[in-house]
Design a protein around this motif. Structure first.
Motif, PDB file in Angstrom:
ATOM      1  N   LYS A  86      50.111 -37.207 -73.087  1.00 51.67           N
ATOM      2  CA  LYS A  86      48.808 -37.750 -72.704  1.00 51.67           C
ATOM      3  C   LYS A  86      47.708 -37.180 -73.589  1.00 51.67           C
ATOM      4  N   THR A 133      47.251 -43.655 -72.882  1.00 53.36           N
ATOM      5  CA  THR A 133      46.856 -42.409 -72.226  1.00 53.36           C
ATOM      6  C   THR A 133      47.183 -42.508 -70.742  1.00 53.36           C
ATOM      7  N   ASN A 150      47.970 -38.415 -77.192  1.00 56.23           N
ATOM      8  CA  ASN A 150      47.505 -39.787 -77.385  1.00 56.23           C
ATOM      9  C   ASN A 150      45.988 -39.895 -77.299  1.00 56.23           C
ATOM     10  N   VAL A 151      45.352 -39.047 -76.493  1.00 53.60           N
ATOM     11  CA  VAL A 151      43.886 -39.014 -76.469  1.00 53.60           C
ATOM     12  C   VAL A 151      43.357 -38.654 -77.852  1.00 53.60           C
ATOM     13  N   THR A 196      44.496 -48.042 -77.028  1.00 54.69           N
ATOM     14  CA  THR A 196      43.507 -46.994 -76.739  1.00 54.69           C
ATOM     15  C   THR A 196      42.356 -47.537 -75.907  1.00 54.69           C
TER      16      THR A 196
END
Length: 237
Positions: free
Chosen positions: A135, A151, A138-139, A188
């Motif tokens: 998580k 996310t 990916n942020v 995103t």
């Protein structure tokens, strides 16, 4: 007026689910044209640290803390060498400050020792850092480097189940199943929009169903307040 359980799921083909998910994302884009990462950051390092610090607290509180933090420790080398007592004093308003201090000094040390003080651009490398999972990775990838990612924060997990995209509570499964429904280039921003919607409308305890633009597309519509006036009073932000 509320119902105590979601509507029974209607049989839906994979193609129909994909089309519905993309329509949902378009509606959320209209509802939240300013959707974005709500953590303040200036580069990949400050976003990485802020994201780790955001666990079990609010972005607002993190944003109130990080200016002092990064003024004192502007980069990985400085944060890796931080005095523990001084660092803990800065992080104390965030809760779990001792654990968070160890996490950010540990990841900073790893950045210096393994990556020359630079935040890597690959997920498989990011997740080797202490305290960094998929998580958080990916942020950073999506918002600092423009690499699309799903996310799976608490809002994305909750809304993915309510919208019938998945039945799983496993973040890795949700990441895969949600990603399969949307174009990779949109991952995103789609997650930002789900997070905005989860924070402002589709709350964990009292979703404002009667004020939700997704009601006609949501198999869980009605689990929250359905009266438009009372639902509107539940909206946040």
């Amino acid at each position: 007026m509320t119902r105590t359980s979601p509507q029974p799921a209607v049989a839906e083909t994979p193609l129909a689910r994909t089309r519905r998910a993309r329509r949902v994302d378009r509606l959320l884009a209209q509802r939240y044209p300013d959707a974005r990462c709500e953590l303040d950051f200036t580069d990949a390092f400050t976003l990485l640290v802020a994201t780790v610090l955001s666990a079990q607290t609010t972005d607002v509180r993190v944003n109130a803390t990080t200016p002092e933090l990064f003024a004192r420790y502007p980069g990985p080398a400085e944060l890796a060498a931080a005095d523990p007592d001084e660092l803990e004093a800065i992080l104390k308003p965030l809760g779990f400050f001792r654990a968070k201090a160890k996490a950010v000094t540990g990841l900073s040390r790893a950045l210096v020792e393994q990556f020359g003080g630079t935040v890597p651009r690959r997920l498989d490398q990011l997740v080797t850092l202490p305290g960094v999972g998929r998580k958080t990775a990916n942020v950073v990838l999506g918002n600092a480097y423009g690499v699309p990612g799903i996310t799976t924060d608490t809002h994305v997990l909750r809304l993915s189940r309510r919208l019938g995209y998945t039945t799983s509570e496993d973040p890795l499964v949700v990441e895969r199943e949600l990603g399969a429904l949307l174009p990779r280039r949109d991952w995103t921003m789609a997650c930002h929009r789900l997070i905005f919607h989860g924070r402002r409308t589709c709350h964990a305890r009292r979703p404002a169903c009667g004020a939700c633009p997704l009601a006609r597309l949501c198999p869980s519509a009605g689990i929250g307040e359905t009266d438009p006036v009372r639902a509107a009073a539940l909206l946040k932000g």
